[in-house]
Enzyme design. Structure first.
Site, short mmCIF file in Angstrom:
data_model
loop_
_atom_site.label_atom_id
_atom_site.label_comp_id
_atom_site.label_asym_id
_atom_site.label_seq_id
_atom_site.Cartn_x
_atom_site.Cartn_y
_atom_site.Cartn_z
N ASN A 209 18.05 -24.14 -55.93
CA ASN A 209 16.84 -23.50 -56.47
C ASN A 209 16.55 -23.96 -57.90
O ASN A 209 15.39 -24.20 -58.25
CB ASN A 209 16.97 -21.98 -56.43
CG ASN A 209 16.38 -21.42 -55.14
OD1 ASN A 209 16.01 -22.18 -54.25
ND2 ASN A 209 16.27 -20.11 -55.05
N GLY A 258 7.24 -19.62 -60.23
CA GLY A 258 7.18 -18.17 -60.10
C GLY A 258 7.77 -17.78 -58.76
O GLY A 258 8.55 -18.52 -58.17
N CYS A 261 12.15 -15.91 -56.16
CA CYS A 261 13.48 -16.52 -56.30
C CYS A 261 13.69 -17.37 -57.55
O CYS A 261 14.66 -17.14 -58.28
CB CYS A 261 13.79 -17.36 -55.06
SG CYS A 261 14.09 -16.33 -53.62
N ARG A 328 5.69 -11.03 -56.48
CA ARG A 328 6.81 -10.94 -57.42
C ARG A 328 6.81 -12.19 -58.32
O ARG A 328 6.78 -13.31 -57.83
CB ARG A 328 8.14 -10.84 -56.67
CG ARG A 328 8.36 -9.47 -56.05
CD ARG A 328 9.68 -9.41 -55.28
NE ARG A 328 9.62 -10.07 -54.00
CZ ARG A 328 10.63 -10.09 -53.13
NH1 ARG A 328 11.76 -9.49 -53.42
NH2 ARG A 328 10.51 -10.70 -51.97
P1 NAD Z 1 13.36 -8.10 -50.21
O1 NAD Z 1 13.27 -7.33 -51.46
O2 NAD Z 1 12.12 -8.56 -49.52
O3 NAD Z 1 14.22 -7.34 -49.14
C1 NAD Z 1 15.42 -6.70 -49.42
C2 NAD Z 1 15.43 -5.41 -48.62
O4 NAD Z 1 16.72 -4.84 -48.64
C3 NAD Z 1 14.46 -4.37 -49.16
O5 NAD Z 1 13.57 -4.00 -48.15
C4 NAD Z 1 15.38 -3.21 -49.56
O6 NAD Z 1 14.80 -1.97 -49.35
C5 NAD Z 1 16.55 -3.43 -48.63
N1 NAD Z 1 17.80 -2.78 -49.06
C6 NAD Z 1 18.28 -2.66 -50.31
N2 NAD Z 1 19.47 -2.00 -50.28
C7 NAD Z 1 19.72 -1.72 -48.99
C8 NAD Z 1 20.76 -1.06 -48.32
N3 NAD Z 1 21.82 -0.58 -48.98
N4 NAD Z 1 20.70 -0.90 -46.98
C9 NAD Z 1 19.65 -1.39 -46.30
N5 NAD Z 1 18.61 -2.04 -46.87
C10 NAD Z 1 18.65 -2.20 -48.20
O7 NAD Z 1 14.28 -9.37 -50.57
P2 NAD Z 1 14.26 -10.80 -49.87
O8 NAD Z 1 13.14 -11.60 -50.43
O9 NAD Z 1 14.39 -10.63 -48.39
O10 NAD Z 1 15.61 -11.41 -50.46
C11 NAD Z 1 16.89 -10.98 -50.02
C12 NAD Z 1 17.93 -11.92 -50.60
O11 NAD Z 1 17.72 -13.24 -50.12
C13 NAD Z 1 17.88 -12.02 -52.12
O12 NAD Z 1 19.17 -12.19 -52.62
C14 NAD Z 1 17.06 -13.27 -52.37
O13 NAD Z 1 17.36 -13.90 -53.59
C15 NAD Z 1 17.50 -14.15 -51.20
N6 NAD Z 1 16.50 -15.13 -50.78
C16 NAD Z 1 15.18 -14.81 -50.74
C17 NAD Z 1 14.26 -15.75 -50.33
C18 NAD Z 1 12.79 -15.45 -50.31
O14 NAD Z 1 11.99 -16.41 -50.26
N7 NAD Z 1 12.35 -14.21 -50.35
C19 NAD Z 1 14.70 -17.03 -49.93
C20 NAD Z 1 16.06 -17.30 -49.96
C21 NAD Z 1 16.96 -16.35 -50.38
#
Ligand code: NAD
Length: 430
Positions: A209, A258, A261, A328
């Protein structure tokens, strides 16, 4: 297999739906009861192309089971994925509270059979071993498990396709038994698999990233040089990228990186380097340069356009990029926040992100279509690369605007054509 995915966001829900579509029985555990009830009916709280159809198909087939109860999912699963958020703290360090809370709940509900727990949340090296310690502390004494870290590389806007067909699958692992199981799950993804140490896998995600973000910072600096000497960034990127060592892909000069991530991951690796006493890290510099990018560009606009005070500014695009409703760390939102401080009147349009933008912006009028945003505007700012913004009737827009000034932060318009229509045009590095 029986699988649980903890977290129903962009990563978790997409992974759960794809695994269910591959024939597994998948529980997806989330905390929010209201969103869970909606999900049971096939309603998703975010926009991702193709995901709703996939979710509905697999709900109907009974392979995808949304729940808010860990106890209804974890004890029946051979493999558990953790895909919860890892946002930034104000210091730039990662807030790991969601991951640690999920680990505790997984531990408490672990069955006595052998389970593989796969962390997919992006975390600094060393975190996955802490997750294992938490699970170990809370699990029933006789329960056995192995821990794995599998970084996720999907892009919002093409999450389903990226999940089904990633360029590679990285599995950070120690146990051969867990390796067999995790490889078996990923067999249908038809991508090369790289087995690594857990810490390497954790760092691969940050390295990938931050390198992509670096290309954006670099492209911006070359674009600035173009503006100083009459060169064109599109031509420079083509000439540079035709070198096979460099490549033509992933050059995005604009308002800076932006999205959900890059900013947090660059800040996290900068913080990690600082904590490890590595001085002069490039990541801290990137973070600083990127934060300065929007104010710098707005200054350039003011030099060309004049003060924004009491001007009507039409904004096209609120999402952090095309194909998503995610706002975000969206450069568009940050730009609007600064323009509001400069007392501009904002009318904004986005095909998908208005509802999310409403949650973070106040004092902005949201238009129903791009033409409404342009009506009586003193200037029009294109801030997201939605392809439809390249296909608008700019002759009609010119007639509707009060002053014909366009800023195209994504270089999606044909500059010569737009100027011929009668606009004063500014792009990036052109
Ligand atoms: P997100 O915020 O869309 O989703 C995370 C979800 O987890 C939320 O809905 C939240 O309510 C839920 N959550 C939090 N604590 C919880 C718990 N204890 N039990 C059950 N659910 C719970 O985040 P995302 O974009 O899906 O990203 C998740 C991870 O993946 C992050 O670490 C991010 O850096 C990584 N990631 C994201 C992307 C992307 O493009 N969005 C790509 C690669 C990696």
């Amino acid at each position: 297999m029986n699988i649980t995915v903890v977290g129903a966001g962009y990563v978790g829900l997409t992974l759960a739906a794809v695994l269910a579509d591959f024939g597994h029985k998948v529980w997806v555990v989330r905390k929010d009861k209201e969103k869970n009830e909606a999900l049971k009916k096939g309603k998703i709280h975010f926009f991702e192309p193709g995901l709703e159809e996939l979710v509905k198909k697999n709900l109907k087939a009974g392979r995808l089971i949304p729940t808010t109860e860990y106890s209804q999912a974890i004890p029946f699963s051979q493999v558990i994925f953790i895909a919860v958020g890892t946002p930034s703290l104000p210091s730039g360090a990662v807030d790991l509270s969601q991951v640690f809370e999920a680990a505790k709940e997984v531990g408490k509900n672990l069955s006595l059979e052998y389970t593989v727990v796969v962390n997919k949340s992006t975390c600094p090296p060393g975190t996955t071993r802490k997750v294992a310690k938490i699970i170990d502390k809370f699990k029933p004494t006789k329960a056995k498990f192995d821990i794995v870290f599998c970084p996720e590389f999907l892009r919002e806007g093409s999450a389903v396709e990226d999940t089904k067909r990633p360029d590679r699958i990285v599995i950070g692992i120690e146990s051969p038994k867990a390796a067999r199981i995790v490889k078996e799950i990923h067999r249908q993804f038809k991508a090369p698999i790289l087995l690594t140490k857990i810490e390497s896998a954790e760092l691969i995600k940050y390295a990938a990233n931050s390198y992509l973000a670096l290309r954006i910072v670099f492209a911006n600096q070359i674009a600035d040089l173009c503006e100083k000497n009459g060169a064109d960034i599109g031509e420079v990127i083509r000439g540079m990228g035709m070198d096979k060592r460099i490549g033509l892909h992933y050059w995005y000069p604009g308002m800076g990186y932006g999205g959900s991530c890059f900013p947090k991951d660059v800040a996290a690796i900068a913080d990690f380097a600082k904590k490890k006493k590595i001085t002069g890290s490039i990541f801290a510099v990137m973070d600083k340069l990127n934060k300065k990018r929007i104010p710098q560009i707005l200054k350039r606009l003011e030099n060309n356009f004049g003060s924004f005070a009491d001007k009507k500014v039409g904004v096209l695009g609120l999402a952090c990029k095309q194909g998503t409703d995610d706002v975000r760390e969206s450069p568009a939102i940050k730009t609007i926040e600064i323009l509001k401080k400069k007392k501009a009147e904002i009318v904004a349009y986005d095909p998908k992100a208005v509802e999310n933008a409403k949650k973070v912006l106040s004092g902005v009028v949201f238009a129903k279509n791009p033409y409404e945003a342009a009506k009586n505007a003193d200037c029009l700012l294109i801030l997201t690369d939605w392809p439809e913004f390249g296909k608008l009737d700019y002759g009609k827009i010119k007639e509707m605007m009060r002053v014909n000034f366009i800023f195209d932060s994504r270089n999606i318009l044909e500059k010569v054509k737009i100027k011929k229509i009668g606009f004063k045009y500014l792009g990036i590095g052109r």
